[in-house]
Design a protein around this motif. Structure first.
Motif, mmCIF file in Angstrom:
data_model
loop_
_atom_site.group_PDB
_atom_site.id
_atom_site.type_symbol
_atom_site.label_atom_id
_atom_site.label_comp_id
_atom_site.label_asym_id
_atom_site.label_seq_id
_atom_site.Cartn_x
_atom_site.Cartn_y
_atom_site.Cartn_z
ATOM 1 N N MET A 112 -7.578 97.386 -41.037
ATOM 2 C CA MET A 112 -8.053 96.355 -40.116
ATOM 3 C C MET A 112 -7.227 95.075 -40.241
ATOM 4 O O MET A 112 -6.967 94.403 -39.253
ATOM 5 C CB MET A 112 -9.523 96.048 -40.358
ATOM 6 C CG MET A 112 -10.440 97.058 -39.753
ATOM 7 S SD MET A 112 -12.146 96.496 -39.846
ATOM 8 C CE MET A 112 -12.769 97.620 -41.060
ATOM 9 N N GLN A 113 -6.818 94.752 -41.455
ATOM 10 C CA GLN A 113 -6.023 93.546 -41.656
ATOM 11 C C GLN A 113 -4.615 93.698 -41.092
ATOM 12 O O GLN A 113 -4.016 92.731 -40.643
ATOM 13 C CB GLN A 113 -5.969 93.191 -43.140
ATOM 14 C CG GLN A 113 -7.287 92.716 -43.678
ATOM 15 C CD GLN A 113 -7.313 92.574 -45.193
ATOM 16 O OE1 GLN A 113 -6.330 92.851 -45.866
ATOM 17 N NE2 GLN A 113 -8.443 92.161 -45.725
ATOM 18 N N GLU A 114 -4.098 94.930 -41.092
ATOM 19 C CA GLU A 114 -2.736 95.167 -40.636
ATOM 20 C C GLU A 114 -2.636 95.464 -39.151
ATOM 21 O O GLU A 114 -1.657 95.117 -38.518
ATOM 22 C CB GLU A 114 -2.119 96.321 -41.429
ATOM 23 C CG GLU A 114 -1.933 95.985 -42.890
ATOM 24 C CD GLU A 114 -1.539 97.184 -43.735
ATOM 25 O OE1 GLU A 114 -1.445 98.303 -43.189
ATOM 26 O OE2 GLU A 114 -1.330 96.993 -44.937
ATOM 27 N N PRO A 148 -18.358 97.126 -39.631
ATOM 28 C CA PRO A 148 -16.905 97.134 -39.432
ATOM 29 C C PRO A 148 -16.458 96.151 -38.347
ATOM 30 O O PRO A 148 -15.455 95.448 -38.514
ATOM 31 C CB PRO A 148 -16.605 98.581 -39.041
ATOM 32 C CG PRO A 148 -17.699 99.379 -39.665
ATOM 33 C CD PRO A 148 -18.910 98.495 -39.583
ATOM 34 N N ALA A 149 -17.200 96.074 -37.254
ATOM 35 C CA ALA A 149 -16.839 95.157 -36.171
ATOM 36 C C ALA A 149 -16.934 93.697 -36.621
ATOM 37 O O ALA A 149 -16.061 92.884 -36.315
ATOM 38 C CB ALA A 149 -17.732 95.398 -34.958
ATOM 39 N N ALA A 150 -17.981 93.363 -37.360
ATOM 40 C CA ALA A 150 -18.137 91.987 -37.856
ATOM 41 C C ALA A 150 -17.022 91.643 -38.847
ATOM 42 O O ALA A 150 -16.495 90.526 -38.839
ATOM 43 C CB ALA A 150 -19.501 91.813 -38.509
ATOM 44 N N ILE A 155 -11.721 88.836 -39.909
ATOM 45 C CA ILE A 155 -10.262 88.881 -40.091
ATOM 46 C C ILE A 155 -9.591 88.089 -38.973
ATOM 47 O O ILE A 155 -8.662 87.311 -39.226
ATOM 48 C CB ILE A 155 -9.752 90.340 -40.106
ATOM 49 C CG1 ILE A 155 -10.225 91.039 -41.370
ATOM 50 C CG2 ILE A 155 -8.229 90.383 -40.022
ATOM 51 C CD1 ILE A 155 -9.986 92.536 -41.373
ATOM 52 N N ARG A 156 -10.050 88.296 -37.761
ATOM 53 C CA ARG A 156 -9.458 87.584 -36.613
ATOM 54 C C ARG A 156 -9.596 86.070 -36.780
ATOM 55 O O ARG A 156 -8.749 85.319 -36.348
ATOM 56 C CB ARG A 156 -10.128 88.017 -35.319
ATOM 57 C CG ARG A 156 -9.685 89.374 -34.863
ATOM 58 C CD ARG A 156 -10.233 89.691 -33.490
ATOM 59 N NE ARG A 156 -9.855 91.038 -33.133
ATOM 60 C CZ ARG A 156 -10.646 91.921 -32.557
ATOM 61 N NH1 ARG A 156 -11.872 91.584 -32.233
ATOM 62 N NH2 ARG A 156 -10.212 93.113 -32.278
#
Length: 160
Positions: A112-114, A148-150, A155-156
């Motif tokens: 998710m970070q990448e 996961p969405a939160a 991250i965003r």
């Protein structure tokens, strides 16, 4: 009474997860304070074994196997199944599955970070070895406290 019982069970589950997470973190924490300085303490045999097992699982992408079991880990590490179970229990994990799921969630967080939103959560779940998106979401939430969405939204916003 049913509502009260459900509330009590939910509280016990949350409390148990906190204890489990704290034990897991302590199992791999090797720093000690000596005269005010934080220094690395020598690793115990169990801590070395857990790091080795984790490294083998990650480097060989074993965590991507939906039905990864102790026999697969044993073959890859050349350790007996009994010893693997002992080391994992000593590190505070109740089961092999809980140990592997923690690795899977850490890998999912890295993805998710990448990827910055390129992959769907379902694709991420499959890529880290979950055969069900529902299970992925449940395990993710239990280990991180967020869906996961939160987590992706955090991250965003650069808060993770």
């Amino acid at each position: 009474y049913a509502l009260l019982l459900c509330s009590l069970v939910a509280s016990l589950i949350v409390y148990g997860r906190r204890i489990y997470t704290q034990r897991s973190a302590r199992a791999l924490d090797t720093s000690v304070a000596i005269d005010g300085d934080v220094q690395e303490a020598p690793l115990t045999e169990g801590q070395k074994a857990i790091r080795f097992i984790t490294d083998v699982i990650v480097s060989n992408d074993l965590y991507k196997q939906a039905n990864l079991g102790v026999a697969d880990i044993s073959n890859a590490t050349q350790m007996s199944q009994r010893r693997i179970r002992e080391f994992i229990a000593e590190a505070g994990y109740p089961t092999i599955v809980s140990f592997v799921n923690e690795i899977r969630i850490e890998r999912a967080k890295l993805i998710m970070q990448e990827d910055l939103g390129v992959l769907s959560q379902e694709d991420i779940a499959t890529s880290v070895g979950f055969s069900s998106y529902r299970t992925y979401g449940r395990v993710f939430r239990s280990l991180t406290g967020d869906s996961p969405a939160a987590y992706r939204e955090l991250i965003r916003r650069n808060k993770v």
